[in-house]
Write an enzyme that holds these catalytic residues in place. Structure first.
Site, PDB file in Angstrom:
ATOM      1  N   TYR A 116       0.852  -1.181   0.000  1.00 18.59           N
ATOM      2  CA  TYR A 116       0.000   0.000   0.000  1.00 18.59           C
ATOM      3  C   TYR A 116       0.894   1.240   0.000  1.00 18.59           C
ATOM      4  O   TYR A 116       0.844   2.083   0.897  1.00 18.59           O
ATOM      5  CB  TYR A 116      -1.007   0.005   1.168  1.00 18.59           C
ATOM      6  CG  TYR A 116      -2.295   0.667   0.754  1.00 18.59           C
ATOM      7  CD1 TYR A 116      -3.126   0.063  -0.172  1.00 18.59           C
ATOM      8  CD2 TYR A 116      -2.633   1.917   1.227  1.00 18.59           C
ATOM      9  CE1 TYR A 116      -4.280   0.676  -0.610  1.00 18.59           C
ATOM     10  CE2 TYR A 116      -3.790   2.549   0.794  1.00 18.59           C
ATOM     11  CZ  TYR A 116      -4.607   1.925  -0.124  1.00 18.59           C
ATOM     12  OH  TYR A 116      -5.739   2.544  -0.568  1.00 18.59           O
ATOM     13  N   HIS A 122       7.276   5.610   0.936  1.00 12.18           N
ATOM     14  CA  HIS A 122       7.945   4.425   0.388  1.00 12.18           C
ATOM     15  C   HIS A 122       8.734   4.780  -0.878  1.00 12.18           C
ATOM     16  O   HIS A 122       9.833   4.286  -1.099  1.00 12.18           O
ATOM     17  CB  HIS A 122       6.908   3.359   0.001  1.00 12.18           C
ATOM     18  CG  HIS A 122       6.168   2.759   1.153  1.00 12.18           C
ATOM     19  ND1 HIS A 122       4.816   2.919   1.312  1.00 12.18           N
ATOM     20  CD2 HIS A 122       6.575   2.004   2.194  1.00 12.18           C
ATOM     21  CE1 HIS A 122       4.419   2.261   2.399  1.00 12.18           C
ATOM     22  NE2 HIS A 122       5.465   1.712   2.957  1.00 12.18           N
ATOM     23  N   ASP A 164       9.328   4.859  11.494  1.00 11.33           N
ATOM     24  CA  ASP A 164       9.397   3.738  12.447  1.00 11.33           C
ATOM     25  C   ASP A 164      10.781   3.779  13.085  1.00 11.33           C
ATOM     26  O   ASP A 164      11.644   2.939  12.801  1.00 11.33           O
ATOM     27  CB  ASP A 164       9.139   2.428  11.714  1.00 11.33           C
ATOM     28  CG  ASP A 164       7.730   2.377  11.155  1.00 11.33           C
ATOM     29  OD1 ASP A 164       6.781   2.264  11.943  1.00 11.33           O
ATOM     30  OD2 ASP A 164       7.576   2.511   9.922  1.00 11.33           O
ATOM     31  N   GLN A 182      12.031   0.777  15.148  1.00  7.68           N
ATOM     32  CA  GLN A 182      12.242  -0.334  14.221  1.00  7.68           C
ATOM     33  C   GLN A 182      13.575  -0.168  13.487  1.00  7.68           C
ATOM     34  O   GLN A 182      14.366  -1.106  13.392  1.00  7.68           O
ATOM     35  CB  GLN A 182      11.092  -0.381  13.213  1.00  7.68           C
ATOM     36  CG  GLN A 182      11.360  -1.225  11.977  1.00  7.68           C
ATOM     37  CD  GLN A 182      10.165  -1.321  11.058  1.00  7.68           C
ATOM     38  OE1 GLN A 182       9.187  -1.969  11.388  1.00  7.68           O
ATOM     39  NE2 GLN A 182      10.230  -0.717   9.888  1.00  7.68           N
TER      40      GLN A 182
HETATM   41  O1  PAF Z   1       8.014  -1.027   8.202  1.00 13.62           O
HETATM   42  C1  PAF Z   1       7.401  -1.962   7.649  1.00 13.62           C
HETATM   43  O2  PAF Z   1       6.662  -1.799   6.693  1.00 13.62           O
HETATM   44  C2  PAF Z   1       7.578  -3.381   8.193  1.00 13.62           C
HETATM   45  O3  PAF Z   1       7.683  -3.386   9.583  1.00 13.62           O
HETATM   46  C3  PAF Z   1       8.762  -4.127   7.548  1.00 13.62           C
HETATM   47  C4  PAF Z   1      10.096  -3.478   7.874  1.00 13.62           C
HETATM   48  C5  PAF Z   1       8.577  -4.190   6.039  1.00 13.62           C
HETATM   49  C6  PAF Z   1       8.813  -5.571   8.071  1.00 13.62           C
HETATM   50  O4  PAF Z   1       7.628  -6.250   7.802  1.00 13.62           O
END
Ligand code: PAF
Length: 304
Positions: free
Chosen positions: A55, A60, A175, A178
């Site tokens: 999506y 992105h 994120d 992350q």
């Molecule tokens: O950030 C994301 O979209 C997800 O956490 C990732 C890094 C693709 C892992 O599924």
């Protein structure tokens, strides 16, 4: 071309040849990816990977552009990873639209899109061995709010690194925790992947781009601005000389006191360990999370 214009035009207003030329190879299995990577390596090309859950939005696309700066060929993975969703989370309703994603990936010249099924990624079901962060970096903030989330993220990213063996991979700063954990994983596990983190891309009104923004009603969308507004305020306080992290945290909490917004955390933390700091410095990261209706949103800003 932006997500909006491409989604509206669905490639119609792009010259047909350009559209077709840019169509990425679509790999459905790990074996197809490995064969493609071997071809690239044989041709002396550096492989860049942008892991996503699909999506796609302009955030992105900026990661794809960033990968393109250092890699010769760019692959995007699109996989809504069940392992990183808790039982009461939004796995089933997470937005998915592969056709749209392929057109967007093509618009940035992506060479390969890997869109596996859950059965291909996890043929034996739940993995017996997974990657677990320590409590200090992974147990607080989103790790505290979403038990098991980072185990799922790190495990799938480790698998993607194993499948692609990319030279570099790009993740979004939105994120933040992350990205910090993935950097740490690549280092601690000697994965040989250069992990890059690209800046947050925002809507014109400041809201950080996220695939989950699509869940927001127009009223919720308005309320969601509390997160970026709070961070902007925190930044302004820091610029005006405020160094007391407690005062910055208090300002973030206050900004999130908006009807319909349920604040989850507001933190001023060390960017590497995510530990709360007492004194804010250049590099300190402000992080917020809140629920707006049923949607959980996160955002952050690095002070400078
Ligand atoms: O950030 C994301 O979209 C997800 O956490 C990732 C890094 C693709 C892992 O599924």
């Amino acid at each position: 071309m932006s997500v909006e214009s491409l989604a509206a035009a669905e490639c119609i207003d792009v010259a047909a040849a350009e559209c077709a030329d840019a169509a990425p190879v679509v790999a459905r299995t790990k074996a197809e990816v490995r064969a493609w990577v071997a071809e690239q390596r044989a041709a002396g090309k550096r492989v860049g990977l942008v892991p996503t859950m699909g999506y796609l939005h302009d955030g992105h696309l900026s990661l794809i552009d960033r990968a393109r700066e250092t890699a010769d060929v760019v692959a995007v993975s699109i996989f809504v990873n069940p392992l990183q969703f808790g039982p009461a989370e939004d796995l089933d309703r997470y937005p998915r639209d592969l056709e749209r994603d392929l057109a967007l990936a093509a618009s940035r010249g992506t060479e390969l899109v890997f869109a596996p099924s859950a059965a291909d990624m996890y043929p034996e079901g739940e993995p017996r061995v997974s990657v677990l962060p320590d409590e200090e970096i992974g147990g607080r903030l989103d790790g505290g709010a979403r038990p098991g989330h980072f185990r799922g993220v790190l495990t799938v990213v480790a698998k993607l690194f194993g499948i692609f063996t990319p030279d570099m991979a790009v993740f979004g700063q939105k994120d933040f925790q992350q990205a910090a954990l993935i950097r740490r994983m690549a280092l601690d596990l000697d994965q040989g992947v250069r992990v890059e983190v690209a800046p947050i891309v925002r809507e014109p009104d400041g809201l950080a781009m996220s695939s989950r923004n699509v869940y927001l009603s127009p009223e919720e969308r308005e309320r969601a601005r509390a997160l970026s507004r709070g961070l902007e305020h925190g930044r302004a306080l820091f610029a005006a000389g405020e160094r007391d992290a407690e005062a910055l945290r208090a300002a973030l909490w206050k900004a999130l006191e908006v009807p319909g917004v349920q604040a989850e955390y507001a933190e001023a933390a060390n960017p590497l360990t995510l530990e709360p700091v007492a004194t804010a410095d250049s590099g300190t990261v402000l992080l917020v999370a809140a629920r707006v209706g049923r949607t959980r949103l996160i955002d952050n800003a690095v002070l400078s």
